[in-house]
Scaffold this motif. Structure first.
Motif, short mmCIF file in Angstrom:
data_model
loop_
_atom_site.label_atom_id
_atom_site.label_comp_id
_atom_site.label_asym_id
_atom_site.label_seq_id
_atom_site.Cartn_x
_atom_site.Cartn_y
_atom_site.Cartn_z
N TYR A 155 -30.20 14.48 17.06
CA TYR A 155 -30.94 15.49 16.63
C TYR A 155 -32.41 15.45 17.13
N ALA A 156 -32.97 14.17 17.23
CA ALA A 156 -34.36 13.90 17.67
C ALA A 156 -34.32 14.52 19.15
N ASP A 157 -33.49 14.34 19.95
CA ASP A 157 -33.43 15.08 21.24
C ASP A 157 -32.83 16.40 21.40
N SER A 158 -32.40 16.95 20.47
CA SER A 158 -31.66 18.32 20.40
C SER A 158 -30.39 18.20 21.74
N THR A 159 -29.70 17.12 21.39
CA THR A 159 -28.75 16.65 22.41
C THR A 159 -27.27 16.73 21.72
N LEU A 184 -17.49 13.31 19.93
CA LEU A 184 -18.80 14.20 19.99
C LEU A 184 -19.80 13.49 18.68
N THR A 185 -21.03 13.28 19.28
CA THR A 185 -21.97 12.87 18.62
C THR A 185 -23.33 13.85 18.91
N TYR A 186 -24.08 13.99 17.80
CA TYR A 186 -25.30 14.87 17.73
C TYR A 186 -26.42 14.02 17.93
#
Length: 121
Positions: A24-28, A20-22
């Protein structure tokens, strides 16, 4: 230390099968196949925790295919054609092709001089 990575969730001892990777810039939140090595700010999850994964409100979860999809015959043919095309020599712009005279040799290297084209004036 065990060569099998375990789930990052607290108190879970199941083997990890997803990463799992977040973004943050794309809220994904991106859930994909297990990464080949442990990366900072990524979380390894077992199948159960990956299935139950939810993202914060306003975020999107992108689930990448976990199984390797074998390429079709058309994909392989297109790849082979692209490799053949890339391997094909292209003449340099402004350089005459096949109009050089060997003026010296050193080992396997040759010194070439461009031949002057015959021009009638």
């Amino acid at each position: 230390m065990s060569p099998v990575r375990s789930c990052s969730r607290t108190a879970c001892r199941q083997p990890a099968v997803f990463t799992l990777t977040y973004v943050y810039a794309d809220s994904t939140a991106v859930l994909g196949p297990l990464a080949t090595y442990v990366e900072p700010h990524c979380y390894d999850l077992c199948a159960e925790h990956a299935e139950r994964l939810t993202a914060p409100r306003g975020w999107e979860v992108v689930r990448l295919p976990s199984e390797a999809v074998s390429p079709s015959g058309d994909d392989l043919e297109a790849l082979a054609n692209a490799v053949r095309e890339a391997a094909r020599p292209t003449p340099a712009a402004g350089e005459p092709v096949g109009q050089a005279v060997e003026v010296g040799r050193r080992g396997h290297l040759r010194v070439l001089k461009s031949a002057q084209p015959n021009r009638e004036r």
